[in-house]
Design an enzyme around this catalytic site. Sequence first.
Site, PDB file in Angstrom:
ATOM      1  N   ASP A  57       0.717   7.636  -9.589  1.00  0.00           N
ATOM      2  CA  ASP A  57      -0.079   7.277 -10.771  1.00  0.00           C
ATOM      3  C   ASP A  57      -1.178   6.346 -10.284  1.00  0.00           C
ATOM      4  O   ASP A  57      -1.137   5.138 -10.472  1.00  0.00           O
ATOM      5  CB  ASP A  57       0.818   6.577 -11.797  1.00  0.00           C
ATOM      6  CG  ASP A  57       0.028   6.089 -13.005  1.00  0.00           C
ATOM      7  OD1 ASP A  57      -1.105   6.567 -13.204  1.00  0.00           O
ATOM      8  OD2 ASP A  57       0.541   5.222 -13.731  1.00  0.00           O
ATOM      9  N   ASP A  82       0.864  -1.180   0.000  1.00  0.00           N
ATOM     10  CA  ASP A  82       0.000   0.000   0.000  1.00  0.00           C
ATOM     11  C   ASP A  82       0.903   1.233   0.000  1.00  0.00           C
ATOM     12  O   ASP A  82       1.666   1.449   0.949  1.00  0.00           O
ATOM     13  CB  ASP A  82      -0.882  -0.047   1.254  1.00  0.00           C
ATOM     14  CG  ASP A  82      -1.815   1.152   1.340  1.00  0.00           C
ATOM     15  OD1 ASP A  82      -1.380   2.282   1.003  1.00  0.00           O
ATOM     16  OD2 ASP A  82      -2.968   0.965   1.742  1.00  0.00           O
TER      17      ASP A  82
END
Lengths: 294, 294
Positions: free
Chosen positions: B162, B144
């Site tokens: 992104d 994460d």
Amino acid sequence: MDMPVGSGTLYWFVERHREDTGLFMGARRVWTYRSNFQDIAVLETETWGRVLVLDGLVQMTDRDEFIYHEMLAHVPLMTHPDPRRVLIIGGGDGGVLREVLRHPEVTRAVLCEIDPMVIEVVRRHWPEHGAVFDDPRVQVLNEDGSQFVQTTYERYDVVIVDSSDPVSYSRSLFSPHFLAAVRRVLYPSGLYATQCMSLLYHLDFVKGFYRQLQAAFSNVALYTAPVPSYPTGWWNFAMGSIELSLDPDHLPLKGRSIEFLRLTRYYSLEIHRSAFTLPNFLVQELQYAHGTDR
Amino acid sequence: MDMPVGSGTLYWFVERHREDTGLFMGARRVWTYRSNFQDIAVLETETWGRVLVLDGLVQMTDRDEFIYHEMLAHVPLMTHPDPRRVLIIGGGDGGVLREVLRHPEVTRAVLCEIDPMVIEVVRRHWPEHGAVFDDPRVQVLNEDGSQFVQTTYERYDVVIVDSSDPVSYSRSLFSPHFLAAVRRVLYPSGLYATQCMSLLYHLDFVKGFYRQLQAAFSNVALYTAPVPSYPTGWWNFAMGSIELSLDPDHLPLKGRSIEFLRLTRYYSLEIHRSAFTLPNFLVQELQYAHGTDR
């Protein structure tokens, strides 16, 4: 397609940008008209506001019309040092005319819209645009623009083509014959601007038209702007002039009234300059089109 | 909707950008996957080429991915005078990584993609992207991103986010907490860049995020590019730095290898500068957000 209709949405409008892709809009109400030239529809939508559709193609939405109309009007009018006489071919929705009239230099604006019913429909559904047709500087002609430029004796500082795409009635507005006639109605120091399709879907058309422009005018340029309701959402425009420089870094601002810049939502002098920056692939394609090595 | 399927088209993919509008694409083939994090689909289309879809939202198409990836990678990497160490959060499709690796200055690129199956799917359907994950300068982490920046001891010159849009797993990547952690993993002379939604659909989000950026970084900037397969086709990006100037008119080009500019299809130094020109309505909104008069 299995698409439950959204709350308040009664109709789905679908525009195919190509056979296998396009944009859809949910409409709460739809009005349709059939003129001598085309099918006209007006949609009332949540996201896009009112939408004008000609022969199934989105022409104008409340949400993004400001970008298209500001860029098609202010870029040529700010490139010209003293734009007094302006001819708009097409543009029956009144958007380009509204922006043109913001220039106090303009003393005469002729709008040559082939289909009077477009103007009637716009007067009914965009009553705020009605005022622009009634401006004392404006003359509205319901004629074929390509024939008008062959026959008129008037001369103009700026000619703007705000047409639908180069099919059907608008095809003649993208021909060498038409460009030669535009040259004739322009003062040598005048300039011509037109909408010119999408770089991502219509690159071959853009390249071919660019070559035509180079044959008709000494100075030519392409510029782009986002127009989300048009195919790919990324639109291309073209300008040409016999004598006038189109260089966006040297705008002839001296003595110009630029009060209107407070009213624009997209256009600014910085945007004007930036819009002429072309993506690398187009720079390369156009150099290829010139037959030169890079 | 009554839409006859085009020749060779077997499936309709519909992305609702808002409840009442969006984009549709006809697909000849569809592959679907279910990971621990999301639904993954790959479409084979005529107009858009291969299309990667995550949880129903288009992430990458062959037709326009070059614009998004070039602008998200090269703008920050050319703003930094010597980008050696780059962290990409998200970016499992490999597009940003491909562009980052074109800079010979880069000695280490860490890609922190939460979902390993995205990379697997991309390796299968975009085999040409497989090579970028195998570059010896690259380390792929399946973590994460928002937790990674809280805990890593490494420092970076450039951090690029992104991500998918700020809902679900990606929401934490647009929080003040995350921005503070990004500051921590950046050298003071480093910079951060992120995709940042559409100005026409998500203006309130952009304004709010811009204020967050101003709280976290001394220098902040927004820039835009056309991305036709994303909502409105007109996409926004944001950058921030503690010490580094983001001024596009003064890029630190001295000593840089810019050979990669021959390979870009959208990005150029001129495009870099132009991309920071914001439309008048956003300039006005951001000044309003600053609480200053114009």
